[in-house]
Write a protein that holds these residues in place. Structure first.
Motif, PDB file in Angstrom:
ATOM      1  N   PHE A   1       8.988 -25.848  11.884  1.00  0.00           N
ATOM      2  CA  PHE A   1       7.641 -26.315  11.541  1.00  0.00           C
ATOM      3  C   PHE A   1       6.827 -26.420  12.824  1.00  0.00           C
ATOM      4  CE2 PHE A   1       4.574 -29.808  11.025  1.00  0.00           C
ATOM      5  CZ  PHE A   1       3.866 -29.348   9.908  1.00  0.00           C
ATOM      6  N   VAL A   2       5.644 -25.816  12.822  1.00  0.00           N
ATOM      7  CA  VAL A   2       4.784 -25.843  14.000  1.00  0.00           C
ATOM      8  C   VAL A   2       3.851 -27.056  13.910  1.00  0.00           C
ATOM      9  CG1 VAL A   2       3.034 -24.617  15.325  1.00  0.00           C
ATOM     10  CG2 VAL A   2       4.858 -23.334  14.189  1.00  0.00           C
TER      11      VAL A   2
ATOM     12  N   ARG B   1       3.799 -32.549   4.961  1.00  0.00           N
ATOM     13  CA  ARG B   1       5.216 -32.137   4.971  1.00  0.00           C
ATOM     14  C   ARG B   1       6.129 -33.324   4.689  1.00  0.00           C
ATOM     15  NH1 ARG B   1       7.741 -27.513   7.103  1.00  0.00           N
ATOM     16  NH2 ARG B   1       9.969 -27.695   6.608  1.00  0.00           N
ATOM     17  N   PHE B   2       5.804 -34.476   5.263  1.00  0.00           N
ATOM     18  CA  PHE B   2       6.592 -35.680   5.000  1.00  0.00           C
ATOM     19  C   PHE B   2       6.493 -36.089   3.530  1.00  0.00           C
ATOM     20  CE2 PHE B   2       6.317 -36.928   9.674  1.00  0.00           C
ATOM     21  CZ  PHE B   2       7.677 -36.758   9.883  1.00  0.00           C
ATOM     22  N   VAL B   3       5.284 -35.978   2.954  1.00  0.00           N
ATOM     23  CA  VAL B   3       5.098 -36.337   1.547  1.00  0.00           C
ATOM     24  C   VAL B   3       5.948 -35.432   0.648  1.00  0.00           C
ATOM     25  CG1 VAL B   3       3.438 -36.347  -0.359  1.00  0.00           C
ATOM     26  CG2 VAL B   3       2.821 -37.352   1.838  1.00  0.00           C
ATOM     27  N   PHE B   4       5.967 -34.133   0.960  1.00  0.00           N
ATOM     28  CA  PHE B   4       6.796 -33.211   0.178  1.00  0.00           C
ATOM     29  C   PHE B   4       8.282 -33.559   0.321  1.00  0.00           C
ATOM     30  CE2 PHE B   4       3.192 -30.055   0.206  1.00  0.00           C
ATOM     31  CZ  PHE B   4       3.069 -30.016  -1.177  1.00  0.00           C
TER      32      PHE B   4
ATOM     33  N   SER C   1      26.396 -29.510   8.626  1.00  0.00           N
ATOM     34  CA  SER C   1      24.972 -29.792   8.748  1.00  0.00           C
ATOM     35  C   SER C   1      24.558 -30.160  10.167  1.00  0.00           C
ATOM     36  CB  SER C   1      24.585 -30.924   7.785  1.00  0.00           C
ATOM     37  OG  SER C   1      23.241 -31.286   7.956  1.00  0.00           O
ATOM     38  N   ILE C   2      25.220 -31.143  10.773  1.00  0.00           N
ATOM     39  CA  ILE C   2      24.839 -31.603  12.108  1.00  0.00           C
ATOM     40  C   ILE C   2      25.078 -30.531  13.173  1.00  0.00           C
ATOM     41  CG2 ILE C   2      25.544 -33.201  13.933  1.00  0.00           C
ATOM     42  CD1 ILE C   2      25.396 -35.442  11.988  1.00  0.00           C
ATOM     43  N   PRO C   3      26.238 -29.842  13.211  1.00  0.00           N
ATOM     44  CA  PRO C   3      26.402 -28.752  14.201  1.00  0.00           C
ATOM     45  C   PRO C   3      25.342 -27.661  14.075  1.00  0.00           C
ATOM     46  CG  PRO C   3      28.519 -29.345  13.260  1.00  0.00           C
ATOM     47  CD  PRO C   3      27.490 -30.090  12.480  1.00  0.00           C
ATOM     48  N   ASP C   4      24.989 -27.299  12.855  1.00  0.00           N
ATOM     49  CA  ASP C   4      23.960 -26.277  12.663  1.00  0.00           C
ATOM     50  C   ASP C   4      22.618 -26.748  13.211  1.00  0.00           C
ATOM     51  OD1 ASP C   4      25.756 -24.613  11.501  1.00  0.00           O
ATOM     52  OD2 ASP C   4      25.146 -24.997   9.434  1.00  0.00           O
ATOM     53  N   GLN C   5      22.283 -28.025  12.983  1.00  0.00           N
ATOM     54  CA  GLN C   5      21.024 -28.565  13.502  1.00  0.00           C
ATOM     55  C   GLN C   5      21.017 -28.584  15.031  1.00  0.00           C
ATOM     56  OE1 GLN C   5      19.527 -32.237  11.569  1.00  0.00           O
ATOM     57  NE2 GLN C   5      21.085 -31.904  10.020  1.00  0.00           N
TER      58      GLN C   5
ATOM     59  N   SER D   1      13.626 -31.955  16.569  1.00  0.00           N
ATOM     60  CA  SER D   1      14.421 -32.072  15.341  1.00  0.00           C
ATOM     61  C   SER D   1      14.379 -30.747  14.596  1.00  0.00           C
ATOM     62  CB  SER D   1      13.893 -33.192  14.442  1.00  0.00           C
ATOM     63  OG  SER D   1      14.153 -34.451  15.007  1.00  0.00           O
ATOM     64  N   TYR D   2      15.348 -30.572  13.716  1.00  0.00           N
ATOM     65  CA  TYR D   2      15.413 -29.327  12.946  1.00  0.00           C
ATOM     66  C   TYR D   2      14.194 -29.192  12.040  1.00  0.00           C
ATOM     67  CZ  TYR D   2      17.066 -25.796   9.678  1.00  0.00           C
ATOM     68  OH  TYR D   2      17.164 -24.681   8.895  1.00  0.00           O
ATOM     69  N   SER D   3      13.826 -30.277  11.357  1.00  0.00           N
ATOM     70  CA  SER D   3      12.664 -30.273  10.476  1.00  0.00           C
ATOM     71  C   SER D   3      12.152 -31.703  10.336  1.00  0.00           C
ATOM     72  CB  SER D   3      13.008 -29.694   9.101  1.00  0.00           C
ATOM     73  OG  SER D   3      13.925 -30.539   8.429  1.00  0.00           O
ATOM     74  N   PRO D   4      10.911 -31.899   9.873  1.00  0.00           N
ATOM     75  CA  PRO D   4      10.366 -33.258   9.742  1.00  0.00           C
ATOM     76  C   PRO D   4      11.184 -34.168   8.838  1.00  0.00           C
ATOM     77  CG  PRO D   4       8.598 -31.644   9.636  1.00  0.00           C
ATOM     78  CD  PRO D   4       9.876 -30.868   9.624  1.00  0.00           C
ATOM     79  N   ASP D   5      11.807 -33.606   7.780  1.00  0.00           N
ATOM     80  CA  ASP D   5      12.535 -34.472   6.852  1.00  0.00           C
ATOM     81  C   ASP D   5      13.797 -35.050   7.474  1.00  0.00           C
ATOM     82  OD1 ASP D   5      14.185 -32.293   6.932  1.00  0.00           O
ATOM     83  OD2 ASP D   5      14.294 -32.003   4.759  1.00  0.00           O
ATOM     84  N   ARG D   6      14.220 -34.553   8.642  1.00  0.00           N
ATOM     85  CA  ARG D   6      15.344 -35.172   9.345  1.00  0.00           C
ATOM     86  C   ARG D   6      14.923 -36.514   9.948  1.00  0.00           C
ATOM     87  NH1 ARG D   6      19.276 -33.975   6.994  1.00  0.00           N
ATOM     88  NH2 ARG D   6      17.627 -33.626   5.481  1.00  0.00           N
TER      89      ARG D   6
END
Length: 572
Positions: A142-143, A157-160, A21-25, A110-115
């Protein structure tokens, strides 16, 4: 502008997906930065996010993962292995937020907001910082545009992300409970048993008889754990694991086995339990429930209960809670009382003449210490006596001075506001009272109408449902009326009480008991930072109440003006 890279995985599991996970990010973030021409900051000379132990672990990873870590080690990359479901539980992320507020970090990739966040507190904080133009946020999938629409979309996005995290947690808990209720194993192998292909515990043909003999030796011969462990290992006892490994018996582990309900039939996992004797056709108990009770009374009740009681009593006498005393890296100092057994023995002796005595009655302030037990901290094994903290807090509180003229002016504004609001509240209360009276009449008519009737089952169900709905609505309106009546007055009284406390805070603190001191500290301080490098103690005076009242305080100690004070925080 230079950006840092923040990557995170939820757990420290060793599965391939988690390792990858972390290397891919990291790879995705670096590729994203190259594609957009974004500059990734170089690692600081004194990195606070990576220790030598972390580097050693990274070098021991699989070859392609270790190569990626080495190739990107010169970049400012923060790697974290903590869940984001709970607020402020990630040390590295909290430090990033702190550095953003000090203008030392200006951009994050970051890779995505949920990170970055999967809870309301953390995502509100990062969106607020973006709104204040203190940080620029970039995501590979995510733009994000830092305008009203972009912040709203990021919040959605954070709520989801939170909804997904909560649903996943609920599904796992439901699946785990369902599996347990069927009597199936929760991965953990028990001594003397093996897990079959259907995930049920069943006696191991070789080790089950040995564990039966070990229990008999403990119950009836009362041999030590070391003697029993030696006997088991000499008879080639091994703990059979589902992954094919077999481990020898350890004396320390046996102490937990003797009081485990599993061995007489009750399988406990978390807050749930099941009787395997009723639901499993494979399970066979090692001992009877009476034999289990003998072990519990002999080895558990006599020691465990007393230690638990001591722990609770200790927590009740600490004037400063365990979360308040921290170092510069936000590691907390644990409160402790050395020689607990000596104090406990003294308490037992004194209780012979005075049964109402508690531990707090014999503990003195100089007995209490706060020590650092986190190896990652630069202050590992350092400690400080409570008396030192007590004197410093008292000195800070004595320096607080209240500007009476400003307070009087502010109180006049509050009263004027209360007078204007009271008319509006009275009108609102009258409307609510009329609605309540209308509903009361409707309820009484409903009862009177159906009192003499013989109702069918369906009619009874509808009647009960309607009556319950009316009574709940009436009760809710009554609560709203009471709340409106005390709404403004409560704020005024609370403010006046706080001002009176602040005027004489030092005197109140000096003459207070443990419990009262704890309350005063809780009101005035959010945390206490120990800065050992400068050989001084720095105390942050920071609370929601005083953030609003900072204009009334003068001469409250160190007059260091920082950017945090501009944001509404009062520093002492």
């Amino acid at each position: 502008m230079e950006y840092i890279i923040y990557v995170r995985k939820s757990t420290e599991e060793s599965s391939w997906q988690q390792k990858q996970s972390i290397p891919d990010q990291i790879k995705a973030c670096i590729d994203y930065a190259k594609r957009l021409g974004i500059t990734v900051a170089s690692k600081p000379n004194n990195p606070r996010f990576e220790s030598n132990d972390d580097i050693i672990k990274e070098n021991q990873e699989e070859k392609h993962i270790a190569q990626l870590y080495k190739a990107t080690r010169h970049l400012y990359i923060v790697k974290e292995q903590r869940t984001a479901k709970e607020p402020r539980c990630r040390r590295k992320w909290s430090q990033i937020i702190s550095l953003i507020k000090k203008w030392q970090i200006k951009g994050i990739i970051s890779y995505s907001p949920d990170r970055q966040a999967r809870n309301m507190v953390d995502w509100w904080e990062i969106i607020h910082l973006a709104h204040k133009k203190l940080v620029d946020l970039k995501y590979t999938n995510f733009v994000f545009d830092n305008n009203a629409w972009g912040r709203m979309m990021l919040g959605i996005r954070f709520v989801f992300s939170k909804q997904y995290s909560d649903k996943l947690s609920e599904d796992i808990k439901r699946g785990t409970k369902s599996k347990l209720m069927q009597g199936k194993s929760m991965w953990m192998q028990k001594y003397g048993y093996m897990i079959n292909d259907d995930w049920f515990h069943e006696p191991h043909p070789d080790y089950f008889p040995l564990m039966q003999k070990a229990f008999q030796m403990k119950i009836y011969q009362q041999l030590s754990n070391e003697e029993i462990a030696t006997w088991l290992n000499n008879n080639w006892f091994l703990r059979y694991l589902r992954n094919g490994k077999e481990l020898p018996c350890k004396p320390k582990t046996l102490g937990k086995i003797w009081i485990d309900e599993f061995y007489y039939g009750i399988y406990v996992y978390g807050a749930n339990s099941v009787d395997l004797r009723e639901v499993s056709n494979y399970y066979q108990p090692l001992i009877s429930q009476d034999e289990h009770n003998i072990l519990v009374n002999r080895y558990f009740n006599s020691s465990k209960n007393s230690s638990c009681k001591t722990k609770k009593e200790n927590e009740a006498i600490y004037p400063i809670t365990k979360w308040m005393v921290i170092d510069l890296e936000w590691y907390r100092f644990n409160p402790c009382i050395p020689n607990k057994k000596r104090h406990q023995k003294k308490l037992i002796e004194l209780q012979a003449t005075n049964p109402k005595l508690e531990l707090k009655d014999i503990i003195k302030p100089h007995h209490i210490y706060y020590e650092m037990k986190r190896k990652e901290s630069k202050q590992f094994n350092n400690s400080i006596n409570y008396i030192t903290l007590d004197k410093a807090i008292s000195r800070k509180l004595n320096r607080i001075k209240i500007d009476d003229a400003l307070v009087a002016k502010y109180m006049k504004k509050l009263w004027d506001k209360y007078d204007s609001q009271s008319q509006e509240i009275k009108a609102e209360v009258e409307i609510l009272k009329k609605n309540k009276d209308k509903l009361v009449k409707e309820r009484d008519m409903l009862i009177k109408k159906n009192l003499a009737k013989e109702l069918s089952d369906n009619e009874i169900t509808v009647y009960d449902r309607t009556l319950t709905s009316l009574e709940n609505t009436i009760h809710s309106i009554s609560n709203q009326i009471e709340l409106l009546k005390t709404k403004c007055n409560h704020k005024l009284v609370e403010f006046e009480m706080f001002i009176q406390l602040a005027k004489n805070a030092g005197t109140y603190f000096k003459n207070s008991t443990y419990v009262r001191k704890a309350k005063i500290i809780e009101i005035f301080f959010s945390n206490i930072i120990l800065n050992w490098e400068k050989v001084v103690l720095n105390y942050i005076f920071d609370t929601k109440k005083t953030a609003l009242l900072g204009q009334f305080f003068h001469g409250a100690g160190d007059e260091t003006r920082t950017r945090n004070q501009q944001l509404g925080r009062l520093w002492l």
